[in-house]
Write a protein that holds these residues in place. Structure first.
Motif, PDB file in Angstrom:
ATOM      1  N   UNK A 132      -3.512  11.257  -7.729  1.00  9.07           N
ATOM      2  CA  UNK A 132      -2.179  11.066  -8.300  1.00  9.07           C
ATOM      3  C   UNK A 132      -1.567   9.743  -7.870  1.00  9.07           C
ATOM      4  N   UNK A 133      -2.165   9.133  -6.857  1.00  9.63           N
ATOM      5  CA  UNK A 133      -1.733   7.768  -6.514  1.00  9.63           C
ATOM      6  C   UNK A 133      -2.452   6.758  -7.410  1.00  9.63           C
ATOM      7  N   UNK A 134      -3.138   7.252  -8.436  1.00  4.77           N
ATOM      8  CA  UNK A 134      -3.799   6.412  -9.425  1.00  4.77           C
ATOM      9  C   UNK A 134      -4.698   5.394  -8.747  1.00  4.77           C
ATOM     10  N   UNK A 135      -4.586   4.166  -9.205  1.00  2.70           N
ATOM     11  CA  UNK A 135      -5.466   3.150  -8.635  1.00  2.70           C
ATOM     12  C   UNK A 135      -4.747   2.301  -7.604  1.00  2.70           C
TER      13      UNK A 135
ATOM     14  N   UNK B 273       0.838  -1.206   0.000  1.00 10.80           N
ATOM     15  CA  UNK B 273       0.000   0.000   0.000  1.00 10.80           C
ATOM     16  C   UNK B 273       0.869   1.251   0.000  1.00 10.80           C
ATOM     17  N   UNK B 274       0.276   2.337  -0.476  1.00 11.24           N
ATOM     18  CA  UNK B 274       0.964   3.636  -0.558  1.00 11.24           C
ATOM     19  C   UNK B 274       0.328   4.574   0.458  1.00 11.24           C
ATOM     20  N   UNK B 275       1.146   5.350   1.136  1.00 13.48           N
ATOM     21  CA  UNK B 275       0.631   6.259   2.160  1.00 13.48           C
ATOM     22  C   UNK B 275       0.082   7.515   1.471  1.00 13.48           C
ATOM     23  N   UNK B 276      -1.225   7.596   1.361  1.00 15.48           N
ATOM     24  CA  UNK B 276      -1.867   8.734   0.682  1.00 15.48           C
ATOM     25  C   UNK B 276      -1.999   9.924   1.621  1.00 15.48           C
ATOM     26  N   UNK B 277      -1.930   9.671   2.917  1.00 17.78           N
ATOM     27  CA  UNK B 277      -1.984  10.760   3.884  1.00 17.78           C
ATOM     28  C   UNK B 277      -1.032  10.439   5.022  1.00 17.78           C
TER      29      UNK B 277
END
Ligand code: ZN
Ligand code: ZN
Length: 248
Positions: A192-195, A178-182
């Motif tokens: 901008x983190x796309x899908x 997972x990507x840290x969006x916040x």
């Protein structure tokens, strides 16, 4: 927890005195537990590169009294501390505490920097290897990877950007869970983190950081269900946890 059912209120990125956080594991567990709100938290202290410049400067500033990194020698004691407090937290607060670390690369050339949180970590992982190898090692341990603050770019001299994973996302995407969006007060553009699957965390270092972005998950309160839900990124929401005072 009251007010958030049927969601679990979660924070997967918390630092303690094992690296550069202000509180001990016990103190941070009590801080979260006593809110009566949190269901899940992960302790994720920094593992720094041996030649980390910021770590060395910080050690000098404290005359060597403090380490700012979980070292290989201290790793077992670190996990034992988390395990002890996790048992206490579950009993006292019904709070699930997950062992982790933030494998932290602060190079002089910030283009090469990545900060990777590993959750459900069982063995030490060195920061002195390419990010791709760190991600592979996380998965080979059966642990879980978070690309931390992947959009953090900076032009300030003493701050570091951490965009390596994002800049190389096409090659690395299969290795990042997972990507840290916040992170804390920053909200990176989710579009901008796309899908990609995303998560929100406090990056807690001191008590006021309790009031920051968090993740809500709809699943059972156990690690397998949580990892599955994070990966699927269904039944997940970001929430800004505040104390009602905007001046905090
Ligand atoms: Zn970081
Ligand atoms: Zn952090």
């Amino acid at each position: 927890m009251p007010g958030y059912e049927p969601f679990l209120l979660c924070d997967f990125h918390v630092h303690t005195q094992w690296s550069d956080g202000r509180l001990t594991v016990r103190e941070v567990v009590d801080l979260y537990g006593r809110t009566g709100r949190f269901d899940v938290m992960a302790i994720t202290d920094h593992i720094l590169m041996k030649r980390d410049l910021l770590g060395r400067a910080a050690r000098l500033a404290t005359l060597g009294r403090r380490e700012f990194s979980v070292t290989e020698e201290r790793f077992e004691a670190y996990l034992a501390d988390i395990d002890r407090e996790a048992r206490r937290a579950r009993e006292l607060y019904d709070l699930l505490v997950i062992p982790g670390a933030e494998i932290t690369q602060n190079h002089i050339r910030s283009k090469k920097n990545s900060h990777i949180v590993a959750l459900n970590l069982k063995h030490f992982i060195s920061a002195d290897q390419p990010a791709e190898e760190i991600l592979r090692e996380i998965h080979s341990q059966g642990a879980f990877s978070i690309a931390c603050h992947p959009h953090h770019r900076t032009t300030r001299r003493f701050e570091i950007g951490t965009c390596f994973l994002w800049d190389h996302r096409k090659r690395l995407v299969e290795l990042v869970d997972v990507w840290e969006a916040a992170n804390r007060d920053d909200l990176f553009s989710v579009t901008s983190l796309k899908h990609y699957p995303y998560v929100a965390n406090s990056d807690f270092h001191k008590p006021k950081h309790l009031y920051s972005w968090k993740t809500l998950l709809r699943c059972e309160k156990n690690w397998d269900a949580i990892a599955r839900t994070l990966r699927a990124n269904v039944d997940i929401a970001l929430t800004l946890y505040r104390n009602g005072s905007w001046a905090a």
